[in-house]
Design an enzyme around this catalytic site. Structure first.
Site, PDB file in Angstrom:
ATOM      1  N   PHE A 113     -18.808  14.221 -26.448  1.00 50.72           N
ATOM      2  CA  PHE A 113     -18.376  13.389 -27.575  1.00 50.72           C
ATOM      3  C   PHE A 113     -18.259  11.912 -27.200  1.00 50.72           C
ATOM      4  CE2 PHE A 113     -13.984  12.855 -26.163  1.00 50.72           C
ATOM      5  CZ  PHE A 113     -13.849  13.922 -25.292  1.00 50.72           C
ATOM      6  N   TYR A 126       0.835  -1.205   0.000  1.00 50.46           N
ATOM      7  CA  TYR A 126       0.000   0.000   0.000  1.00 50.46           C
ATOM      8  C   TYR A 126       0.867   1.252   0.000  1.00 50.46           C
ATOM      9  CZ  TYR A 126      -3.894   3.100   0.817  1.00 50.46           C
ATOM     10  OH  TYR A 126      -4.840   4.087   0.670  1.00 50.46           O
ATOM     11  N   LYS A 151       0.000   7.431 -23.533  1.00 53.70           N
ATOM     12  CA  LYS A 151       0.440   7.825 -24.874  1.00 53.70           C
ATOM     13  C   LYS A 151       1.914   7.452 -25.042  1.00 53.70           C
ATOM     14  CE  LYS A 151      -3.599  10.034 -24.467  1.00 53.70           C
ATOM     15  NZ  LYS A 151      -3.896  11.239 -23.749  1.00 53.70           N
ATOM     16  N   PHE A 191      -7.553  21.208 -24.623  1.00 54.42           N
ATOM     17  CA  PHE A 191      -7.786  19.772 -24.704  1.00 54.42           C
ATOM     18  C   PHE A 191      -8.997  19.480 -23.830  1.00 54.42           C
ATOM     19  CE2 PHE A 191      -7.481  15.338 -23.533  1.00 54.42           C
ATOM     20  CZ  PHE A 191      -7.469  14.782 -24.803  1.00 54.42           C
ATOM     21  N   THR A 192      -9.816  18.524 -24.258  1.00 52.74           N
ATOM     22  CA  THR A 192     -11.122  18.275 -23.637  1.00 52.74           C
ATOM     23  C   THR A 192     -11.057  18.164 -22.105  1.00 52.74           C
ATOM     24  OG1 THR A 192     -10.764  15.938 -24.088  1.00 52.74           O
ATOM     25  CG2 THR A 192     -12.056  17.168 -25.698  1.00 52.74           C
ATOM     26  N   ASP A 219       1.516  20.079 -20.471  1.00 55.92           N
ATOM     27  CA  ASP A 219       0.713  18.885 -20.697  1.00 55.92           C
ATOM     28  C   ASP A 219       1.633  18.016 -21.556  1.00 55.92           C
ATOM     29  OD1 ASP A 219      -0.913  16.894 -21.578  1.00 55.92           O
ATOM     30  OD2 ASP A 219      -2.561  18.187 -22.191  1.00 55.92           O
ATOM     31  N   ARG A 237     -12.999  14.952 -34.022  1.00 54.74           N
ATOM     32  CA  ARG A 237     -12.410  16.052 -33.271  1.00 54.74           C
ATOM     33  C   ARG A 237     -12.886  17.329 -33.939  1.00 54.74           C
ATOM     34  NH1 ARG A 237     -12.155  14.509 -28.602  1.00 54.74           N
ATOM     35  NH2 ARG A 237     -10.328  13.541 -27.715  1.00 54.74           N
TER      36      ARG A 237
HETATM   37  C1  LIG Z   1      -4.953  11.968 -23.279  1.00 57.90           C
HETATM   38  C2  LIG Z   1      -4.664  13.367 -23.003  1.00 57.90           C
HETATM   39  C3  LIG Z   1      -4.895  13.927 -21.741  1.00 57.90           C
HETATM   40  C4  LIG Z   1      -5.589  13.184 -20.614  1.00 57.90           C
HETATM   41  O1  LIG Z   1      -4.986  12.006 -20.270  1.00 57.90           O
HETATM   42  P1  LIG Z   1      -5.822  10.696 -19.838  1.00 57.90           P
HETATM   43  O2  LIG Z   1      -4.775   9.719 -19.469  1.00 57.90           O
HETATM   44  O3  LIG Z   1      -6.646  10.276 -21.010  1.00 57.90           O
HETATM   45  O4  LIG Z   1      -6.682  11.075 -18.682  1.00 57.90           O
HETATM   46  C5  LIG Z   1      -4.531  15.243 -21.556  1.00 57.90           C
HETATM   47  N1  LIG Z   1      -4.002  15.984 -22.544  1.00 57.90           N
HETATM   48  C6  LIG Z   1      -3.786  15.480 -23.764  1.00 57.90           C
HETATM   49  C7  LIG Z   1      -3.190  16.340 -24.823  1.00 57.90           C
HETATM   50  C8  LIG Z   1      -4.115  14.166 -24.046  1.00 57.90           C
HETATM   51  O5  LIG Z   1      -3.926  13.692 -25.279  1.00 57.90           O
END
Ligand SMILES: *Cc1c(COP(=O)(O)O)cnc(C)c1O
Length: 469
Positions: A453, A76, A262, A128-129, A219, A386
């Site tokens: 979306f 933990y 990513k 970004f969303t 980011d 998008r």
């Molecule tokens: C995917 C992504 C995020 C958010 O990450 P998650 O792991 O999906 O929560 C933030 N900014 C960008 C540019 C992304 O592509």
């Protein structure tokens, strides 16, 4: 002189295990997409042939990463894997403190809560969303400060992710620096089509923000891909390694949110990195509320191990060359066929310009959403909208945001598909393009409140429905 015109590269790996995929008929696909409300997010993955929905969490792990899973220390508190992750973040990114989160948005939530006060302005190089939503939920107002070129799908600018410093300066003048907690800088800007930011721009941004005491939060989701573009395009970086460029990018910033799904070649995971010790302590306290203890933050020990290894693999020059090389290969096939795509070709996928592909469909009949559905029907490839659906509604006026870019994203998972798959994709897009005049728009019949979306449902307009029978 050599008689060879070109020397091809190939992937710096070989395949040890395969995953079989289902082949479907057109009839099966028509039924599946209708049941999914013409939203590719609502399809079952087993009904998909080539899945280009996202590069998020869909990469193939290496044998080393799989072996890493077996080294999971599922304590933990104080798991060995946390310290390995922390060491990787320090070594490759140079940040002082790291807090694991279940994925990128977990880090965005915490960062937004500790940095943003109600009424603050948060400038960013395109929204970004999830990032913007967390900024807004924390009381902030997002302001787009990306260069104008980013909104033009044909402009060949090599660094369309750059921040327009004049736009930022104007915001500072208008609101005062005290209203701007940080500038949010994304590497390879997702919604601009995977477009990189230049080192020159980052250096200038650092100077400007330093003068006003404003922080820079990265980011850094696709930082290695951005670094590769800097290596290929920016003067003075030709001979530098992706790893060195990645570390330099981080050096101009104060912290970062990271989605391990990513660049870092894992299926789940993320972190928040901070240089400021006080802010780190605040964040370590808050992570307990939303994610988990600060030494696991919603991740299993084994997942932290796989991410630590993935971070190292992601900054390898040969890996990056093959990764981006595959995306460019697909982009060039589409260009040869005259398909309107965002240029220059981006880092993580090909972005089709749906306004140009389907000029007869007005934006409020969702051309990109429509095109994504058509591509699925044609060949079983799954892409993502998008455009206006992703952009959502303006909370004040209640109207749709009308983004200039209305795109369909063909996102390429890392180390997953072959060149033959790329050819099949290109041929399908071409086929739909030849028949584009017969395609009609859609109307939205269900609209969820947040990030619509993901779950919105659509119906085909009568003309299209008739055609589909
Ligand atoms: C995917 C992504 C995020 C958010 O990450 P998650 O792991 O999906 O929560 C933030 N900014 C960008 C540019 C992304 O592509």
């Amino acid at each position: 002189m050599s008689t060879l015109k070109k020397r091809s590269w190939a992937e710096p790996f070989k395949i040890k295990m395969v995953e079989l995929i289902k082949m479907t008929t057109r009839e099966q696909r028509l039924k599946a997409i209708k049941e999914a409300g013409y939203n590719t997010f609502l399809l079952r993955s087993e009904d998909v042939y080539i899945d280009l929905l996202t590069d998020s969490g869909t990469s193939a792990m290496s044998d080393e990463q799989w072996a890493g899973l077996m080294l999971g220390d599922e304590a933990y508190a104080g798991s060995r894997n946390f310290y390995n992750l922390e060491a990787a973040v320090k070594k490759y990114y140079g940040y002082k403190h790291v807090i694991p989160t279940h994925q990128g948005r977990g880090a965005e939530n915490i960062l937004s809560q500790i940095m943003i006060k109600k009424g603050d302005v948060v400038p960013g190089n395109m929204y970004f969303t999830t990032t913007r939503l967390h900024q807004e939920l924390a009381g902030g107002i997002f302001q787009d400060v990306i260069i104008d070129e980013a909104h033009d799908s044909e402009n060949p600018h090599p660094f369309k992710g750059d921040i327009d410093l004049q736009k930022l300066n104007a915001l500072i003048k208008k609101h005062g620096a005290h209203k701007i907690p940080y500038v949010c800088v994304a590497t390879t800007v997702n919604l601009a089509g995977g477009q990189p930011v230049s080192m020159q721009n980052l250096k200038e941004l650092r100077k400007l923000t330093h003068k006003h005491g404003i922080k820079i939060m990265l980011d850094m989701t696709r930082i290695a891909e951005n670094a590769y573009f800097i290596q290929q395009r920016e003067k003075g970086y030709e001979k530098k390694s992706v790893a060195a460029i990645v570390k330099e990018i981080c050096s101009y910033t104060d912290g970062a949110t990271f989605s391990g799904k990513k660049d870092a070649l894992v299926n789940i995971g993320g972190f928040l990195a901070l240089n400021d010790t006080e802010k780190f302590e605040e964040a370590s306290n808050l992570v307990v509320v939303y994610e988990g203890l600060h030494t696991y933050g919603g991740m299993a020990g084994r997942d932290m191990e796989a991410m630590a290894i993935g971070i190292e693999e992601s900054v390898n020059d040969d890996h990056m060359k093959a990764r981006i090389g595959q995306v460019i290969y697909l982009g060039e096939q589409l260009q040869k066929a005259g398909i309107p795509i965002v240029l220059p070709i981006g880092g993580h996928g090909i972005f089709i310009d749906a306004k140009k592909f389907l000029p007869h469909i007005p934006q409020n009949e969702f051309p990109a959403q429509t095109l994504a559905a058509e591509l699925y029907i044609d060949s079983g490839i799954r892409s993502m909208e998008r455009g206006i659906v992703s952009a959502g509604r303006n909370a004040q006026t209640g109207d749709h945001y009308y983004p200039k870019l209305e795109l369909v994203r063909l996102t390429i998972p890392r180390r997953v598909y072959t060149q033959a798959h790329m050819d099949v994709i290109a041929e399908s897009v071409e086929h739909v393009y030849e028949n584009r005049k017969k395609i009609a728009g859609m109307k939205m019949v269900y609209e969820p409140k947040y990030l619509r979306f993901f779950q919105a449902r659509f119906k085909q307009k009568p003309a299209a429905a008739k055609k589909a029978g």
